[in-house]
Each structure stands twice: as structure tokens, then as C-alpha cells.
Design a protein around this motif. Structure first.
Motif, PDB file in Angstrom:
ATOM      1  N   HIS A  37       0.828  -1.210   0.000  1.00 30.32           N
ATOM      2  CA  HIS A  37       0.000   0.000   0.000  1.00 30.32           C
ATOM      3  C   HIS A  37       0.862   1.260   0.000  1.00 30.32           C
ATOM      4  CE1 HIS A  37      -3.856  -2.120   0.628  1.00 30.32           C
ATOM      5  NE2 HIS A  37      -3.098  -2.997   1.264  1.00 30.32           N
ATOM      6  N   SER A  38       2.043   1.183   0.635  1.00 27.98           N
ATOM      7  CA  SER A  38       2.948   2.337   0.622  1.00 27.98           C
ATOM      8  C   SER A  38       3.621   2.513  -0.725  1.00 27.98           C
ATOM      9  CB  SER A  38       4.012   2.179   1.715  1.00 27.98           C
ATOM     10  OG  SER A  38       3.429   2.154   2.992  1.00 27.98           O
ATOM     11  N   VAL A  39       3.724   1.433  -1.497  1.00 33.56           N
ATOM     12  CA  VAL A  39       4.311   1.506  -2.828  1.00 33.56           C
ATOM     13  C   VAL A  39       3.328   2.121  -3.815  1.00 33.56           C
ATOM     14  CG1 VAL A  39       5.239   0.152  -4.756  1.00 33.56           C
ATOM     15  CG2 VAL A  39       5.782  -0.490  -2.402  1.00 33.56           C
ATOM     16  N   MET A  40       2.061   1.716  -3.735  1.00 32.49           N
ATOM     17  CA  MET A  40       1.102   2.026  -4.788  1.00 32.49           C
ATOM     18  C   MET A  40       0.166   3.199  -4.490  1.00 32.49           C
ATOM     19  SD  MET A  40       2.039  -0.205  -6.972  1.00 32.49           S
ATOM     20  CE  MET A  40       0.753   0.072  -8.183  1.00 32.49           C
ATOM     21  N   ARG A  41      -0.046   3.520  -3.216  1.00 31.72           N
ATOM     22  CA  ARG A  41      -1.104   4.462  -2.878  1.00 31.72           C
ATOM     23  C   ARG A  41      -0.552   5.736  -2.251  1.00 31.72           C
ATOM     24  NH1 ARG A  41      -5.161   1.180   0.817  1.00 31.72           N
ATOM     25  NH2 ARG A  41      -6.512   2.971   0.367  1.00 31.72           N
ATOM     26  N   ASN A  42      -1.332   6.821  -2.334  1.00 33.36           N
ATOM     27  CA  ASN A  42      -0.959   8.081  -1.689  1.00 33.36           C
ATOM     28  C   ASN A  42      -2.218   8.745  -1.153  1.00 33.36           C
ATOM     29  OD1 ASN A  42       0.533  10.187  -0.715  1.00 33.36           O
ATOM     30  ND2 ASN A  42       0.862  11.172  -2.690  1.00 33.36           N
ATOM     31  N   GLY A  43      -2.427   8.600   0.134  1.00 35.42           N
ATOM     32  CA  GLY A  43      -3.591   9.152   0.818  1.00 35.42           C
ATOM     33  C   GLY A  43      -3.574   8.653   2.246  1.00 35.42           C
ATOM     34  N   ASP A  44      -4.626   8.914   2.977  1.00 35.74           N
ATOM     35  CA  ASP A  44      -4.728   8.392   4.338  1.00 35.74           C
ATOM     36  C   ASP A  44      -5.227   6.957   4.247  1.00 35.74           C
ATOM     37  OD1 ASP A  44      -5.342   7.691   6.953  1.00 35.74           O
ATOM     38  OD2 ASP A  44      -5.820   9.745   7.501  1.00 35.74           O
ATOM     39  N   ILE A  45      -4.308   6.015   4.230  1.00 37.67           N
ATOM     40  CA  ILE A  45      -4.664   4.624   3.966  1.00 37.67           C
ATOM     41  C   ILE A  45      -5.054   3.853   5.228  1.00 37.67           C
ATOM     42  CG2 ILE A  45      -3.271   4.558   1.887  1.00 37.67           C
ATOM     43  CD1 ILE A  45      -1.106   3.082   3.452  1.00 37.67           C
ATOM     44  N   TYR A  46      -5.080   4.524   6.395  1.00 40.23           N
ATOM     45  CA  TYR A  46      -5.424   3.825   7.645  1.00 40.23           C
ATOM     46  C   TYR A  46      -6.066   4.823   8.618  1.00 40.23           C
ATOM     47  CZ  TYR A  46      -4.741   0.032  11.077  1.00 40.23           C
ATOM     48  OH  TYR A  46      -4.916  -0.992  11.973  1.00 40.23           O
ATOM     49  N   PRO A  47      -7.287   5.259   8.325  1.00 41.26           N
ATOM     50  CA  PRO A  47      -7.868   6.379   9.074  1.00 41.26           C
ATOM     51  C   PRO A  47      -8.693   6.024  10.297  1.00 41.26           C
ATOM     52  CG  PRO A  47      -9.257   5.861   7.195  1.00 41.26           C
ATOM     53  CD  PRO A  47      -8.094   4.902   7.136  1.00 41.26           C
ATOM     54  N   THR A  48      -9.118   4.779  10.474  1.00 39.11           N
ATOM     55  CA  THR A  48     -10.222   4.524  11.403  1.00 39.11           C
ATOM     56  C   THR A  48      -9.838   4.602  12.872  1.00 39.11           C
ATOM     57  OG1 THR A  48      -9.994   2.099  11.480  1.00 39.11           O
ATOM     58  CG2 THR A  48     -11.286   3.041   9.664  1.00 39.11           C
ATOM     59  N   HIS A  49      -8.561   4.309  13.231  1.00 45.68           N
ATOM     60  CA  HIS A  49      -8.169   4.417  14.632  1.00 45.68           C
ATOM     61  C   HIS A  49      -8.417   5.824  15.174  1.00 45.68           C
ATOM     62  CE1 HIS A  49      -6.788   0.452  15.035  1.00 45.68           C
ATOM     63  NE2 HIS A  49      -5.512   0.585  14.706  1.00 45.68           N
ATOM     64  N   GLY A  50      -8.164   6.815  14.325  1.00 50.15           N
ATOM     65  CA  GLY A  50      -8.379   8.186  14.764  1.00 50.15           C
ATOM     66  C   GLY A  50      -9.803   8.663  14.584  1.00 50.15           C
ATOM     67  N   ILE A  51     -10.357   8.425  13.393  1.00 51.20           N
ATOM     68  CA  ILE A  51     -11.653   9.032  13.078  1.00 51.20           C
ATOM     69  C   ILE A  51     -12.797   8.372  13.812  1.00 51.20           C
ATOM     70  CG2 ILE A  51     -12.303   7.647  11.067  1.00 51.20           C
ATOM     71  CD1 ILE A  51     -12.583  11.492  11.489  1.00 51.20           C
ATOM     72  N   GLY A  52     -12.694   7.080  14.148  1.00 48.15           N
ATOM     73  CA  GLY A  52     -13.791   6.400  14.835  1.00 48.15           C
ATOM     74  C   GLY A  52     -14.204   7.096  16.127  1.00 48.15           C
ATOM     75  N   PRO A  53     -13.283   7.298  17.070  1.00 50.51           N
ATOM     76  CA  PRO A  53     -13.651   7.983  18.318  1.00 50.51           C
ATOM     77  C   PRO A  53     -14.171   9.400  18.106  1.00 50.51           C
ATOM     78  CG  PRO A  53     -11.610   6.779  18.608  1.00 50.51           C
ATOM     79  CD  PRO A  53     -11.929   6.721  17.140  1.00 50.51           C
TER      80      PRO A  53
END
Length: 466
Positions: free
Chosen positions: A249-265
Motif C-alpha cells: 500500500h505504501s508503494v502504490m497508494r498516496n492518501g490516508d490509507i489507515y484512518p479509522t483508529h483516529g476518526i472512529g472515536p
């Protein structure tokens, strides 16, 4: 260079590739009735009253879930599925420690999970596979008639996958629950208590993120270190290292690829999907330096992986606008040296909590212009799930929040209640990934947020941790 890049991608993804609108009332009614497919799987005399669990993906995260499922009375594990021998064997050995019957094992092709879903009867299936399999496996489980499906984070990688989760849950009546454990962190739940009791006033702004140095994780061969003295840097060279799929995912993508730990709460504090919703977002990414520098430092400038072009910016910053006026800033930061932090800031018209510094300020109760230690406030506003389950939770992973999450989920399953963090939460929180990638690619352009609830957010009421 291109051949090296292709070889790198193959190495870091080898196991990951092969591992394992209706209205809300209508959907709930369908779930309560159960699916015909699951009913056909029942055989006479096998119902001992225990909830029947299945697991897809048997890595370390699965083993933590198994600990908690079996620590709570009234549950049993019917079947497990993984195509990798190492994690599967370790999981079976782990289950044996509980002195319970060995579950049925499904292994072989990468579609083996479909056989498990179609052959067995479950009350719940939990999916803890690599990211790219989360949505397809969740959809398959719901289509197979599993009443409750728990999916690890993030639940989906693209906006299309988010819609797949919502549409399938609605049409099949299966209740999807995103297994976002940070929503059950003790300080997070205490802060939510304070929000609901009006200590911070009307919500105005939030900050959060995933700020975690993952360089060793992204270059890890399943041993403690991913490199050895003498310049050897190995990426996913054993059959179960997380680097096999995560680094891709770090090779191919550019964005917030793992947001839920922060945004959920933060979403829970702002009643997202339940009286409020995300309207739009804008994301920008820095240049990518951290992973390349790490390879050069550990393997030398001539190491073949030093030639890989990592697409993921070292820091990705996303700003979200909410229907009720609030703004939220979400940060993804996993490629640079730093201590761990989710960077929570919950701010309203009367005060705020900031977890970096463990600080609370409540107007009229705190000394003017001076922070209070958050611990004293959180003792007073400790959530009842924590105060009642502290002794049991203390023995589980991630500081106890994994146990609290599983306890709450199992309570919903046993009592046929809505999922604590449902398909709409899974879709909205996870959609930040795909939408942020769109925005970054467009130079930070504003991107509209889909309304996955199709207007239901206006009248839906909170259910999480009530």
C-alpha cells in the motif's frame, strides 16, 4: 529498476494476495428473522446454546480475538480459515490451550473462505485478513447469511467497496460491525462520556490520526528485525510477515490509507451517521522520504530496494467538514521516526480534551488558562463498561480495549441488537482512504463525501456505548 520494483511488489504481497436502500427498521427485521441459508445448515441436536464463531485470517490479530471470545462464557469456535500453514498451526495450538474442541480447518485455495461460509453455521464470523480482503470477505459472509460479521480495520480500501458493504448489509439483513478497538480505549470512552454529558459544550472541532513509526513493520520478515548487520534487508521473506501485504500500500497508494483508529472515536463524539454526517474532505501529502532513507540507512545506497519509488507521502493531512458545522483534521504519519500518538483533540464551546499531554480544560471548572490533568476528570467520568469489566479487561491486549470491544459486540449478538459500529460507520470511516487518494491526486481538491445512509443520518439515534 522496473523489474526490481515488480519483484519487490511480489515479495511484499505474496501472502496478502492469497490469505485469507432499505430503511434501518427493515434491515433489523431481516436480521432478526435470520437467513434461510443459515437455517438450512442447522442439524438436529447440535445446538448447545453457545454462540458459534468462525475466523478468516489467523494472524496475531485473530489470536487476540480468540482470547477474548473464549474468555467470555457461552461461545465456541466452529471453524477457522487461512491458506498459510504457519499462522494456522499457531492458531490451532493457541486454541488448544483453552481445552476446547478443535475447530474445523479450511485451507487450500484463496477462495477457501467461501467453502467455510457455505458449509458451516455461524452466529458471527470475524475477518482479520490483509486489508485488500476485508471488503470481499465481509460481503461473502453477509451473502452467505451470517447474522453478524466483524471486520478488522479498515473495512474497505475504496469508495466502491464501502458501498458494497452497505448495500449487502441492507439487502441481506446481516449486521456488519467494524472492529475498531480504539473506540473502546478507556480515555476515549471517558472523553465520550464528558461530551455526552455536556462538559465540553457544543462540539466544534476535532483532531486525530494514525501517527506511528511503522518502518520496522513495513520491512519485517517475521522475526524481530527486518534487517541484519552487513547490509541485509529482507522484506517479507517468511510466509507470515505483515510486510508481505502492508508495504504494498505504501508503494502504490498516496492518501490516508489507515484512518479509522483516529476518526472512529471523533466520529462518535460528533454523532456522525446519527444526527450529523461528513460533507466533504480535502487532503494533501508531503513528499516521500522516510522509507527510502530507512532502506539506505539499513541496507546501503546500492541496495536494490533503494530504487523503489514509494508513492505514499510521509505525512498526509486531511480536513473534513461536517453537516452540523464542525471541522476535523486527520493525520497519517507512519514513515518517519516518532513516538506513537493518535493525536486526539475533542473541542467544544466550553472546553476540550487533548491526549498529547493528557490535558483537559473545562470553562468555569478548570483554573482559567491552565490545563488540568485528564486522569482526574476521566476517573470521574469513567465509562461503566470499563468500571464494571476492568479486572477482566486488564488481562487482554491493547490495554484492555480489545476485551471491552469483544464483550460489547458479543452482547449485541446474543441479544440480537444493532451492531455497536455498523455498516454505515464502517463505510464512512473507511471511505476517507479512497476519498483522500482522490483529493491528493487532484492537488488537494475538495471531494464530496457520499451519504452512505441515504438520508437516514438525520433521524438515526446513537447506539454506541450507551
Amino acid at each position: 529498476m522496473e523489474n526490481t520494483r515488480r519483484n519487490f511488489i511480489k515479495q511484499v504481497t505474496a501472502a496478502g494476495i492469497g490469505t485469507a436502500g432499505l430503511m434501518a427498521a427493515d434491515r433489523a427485521s431481516a436480521a432478526l428473522k435470520g437467513s434461510e441459508m443459515q437455517q438450512k445448515k442447522k442439524t438436529a441436536g447440535n445446538d448447545d446454546g453457545k454462540l458459534k464463531f468462525g475466523f478468516i485470517g489467523t494472524g496475531s490479530r485473530c489470536q487476540e480475538h480468540i482470547n477474548n471470545v473464549l474468555a467470555i462464557p457461552g461461545n465456541k469456535i466452529v471453524a477457522v480459515c487461512d491458506i498459510q500453514k504457519g499462522p494456522l498451526e499457531r492458531t490451532l495450538q493457541h486454541i488448544a490451550k483453552f481445552n476446547v474442541p478443535e475447530p474445523k480447518v479450511y485451507t487450500g485455495s484463496e477462495r477457501e473462505f467461501e467453502k467455510m461460509l457455505n458449509n458451516e453455521e455461524f452466529d458471527c464470523v470475524i475477518i482479520a485478513s490483509p486489508w485488500e480482503w476485508h471488503a470481499p470477505m465481509s460481503v461473502a459472509a453477509m451473502k452467505a447469511g451470517v447474522p453478524y460479521v466483524g471486520v478488522e480495520v479498515s473495512a474497505a480500501n475504496t469508495v466502491e467497496e464501502c458501498w458494497d458493504l452497505v448495500n449487502t448489509s441492507e439487502t441481506k439483513g446481516s449486521r456488519l460491525n467494524i472492529m475498531e478497538n480504539v473506540c473502546y480505549r478507556r480515555d476515549v470512552m471517558a472523553a465520550l462520556n464528558m461530551v455526552r454529558q455536556g462538559l465540553f459544550g457544543e462540539m466544534i472541532h476535532g483532531r486525530c490520526g494514525y501517527q506511528h513509526d511503522l518502518r520496522d513493520v513495513k520491512f519485517n520478515d517475521g522475526t524481530r528485525y527486518s534487517y541484519k548487520e552487513g547490509g541485509e534487508l529482507r522484506i517479507g521473506s517468511t510466509a507470515y510477515a505483515e510486510a508481505q501485504w502492508r508495504t504494498q500500500h505504501s508503494v502504490m497508494r498516496n492518501g490516508d490509507i489507515y484512518p479509522t483508529h483516529g476518526i472512529g472515536p471523533v466520529a462518535n463524539c460528533m454523532d456522525i451517521n446519527r444526527g450529523n454526517r461528513f460533507l466533504s474532505l480535502s487532503s494533501m501529502a508531503t513528499q516521500s522520504r522516510g522509507l527510502h532513507n530507512f532502506i539506505v540507512e539499513k541496507g546501503g545506497p546500492n541496495h536494490p530496494y533503494a530504487k523503489i519509488n514509494f508513492n505514499l507521502g510521509d505525512i498526509v493531512t486531511t480536513m473534513i467538514k461536517c453537516a452540523n458545522g464542525q471541522t476535523i483534521v486527520v493525520t497519517h504519519d507512519t514513515n518517519l521516526p516518532r513516538p506513537y500518538s493518535l493525536g486526539f483533540r475533542i473541542q467544544g464551546t466550553k472546553g476540550l480534551w487533548m491526549n498529547d499531554g493528557n490535558s483537559v480544560y473545562v470553562e468555569g471548572q478548570s483554573k482559567p488558562h491552565h490545563w488540568d490533568e485528564s486522569d482526574e476528570w476521566f476517573k470521574k467520568y469513567d465509562h461503566n463498561l470499563w468500571s464494571s469489566l476492568e479486572a477482566k479487561a486488564r488481562e487482554s491486549g491493547h490495554g484492555g480495549m480489545d476485551f471491552i470491544m469483544m464483550y460489547d459486540f458479543i452482547d449485541a449478538i446474543r441479544n440480537k441488537k444493532p451492531a455497536p459500529m455498523d455498516c454505515y460507520d464502517a463505510a464512512v470511516w473507511s471511505a476517507i482512504s479512497g476519498l483522500s487518494e482522490m483529493s491528493v491526486a487532484r492537488g488537494g481538491a475538495l471531494v464530496d463525501f457520499p451519504d452512505f445512509t441515504r438520508g437516514q443520518w438525520i433521524h438515526r439515534k446513537p447506539v454506541f456505548a450507551l
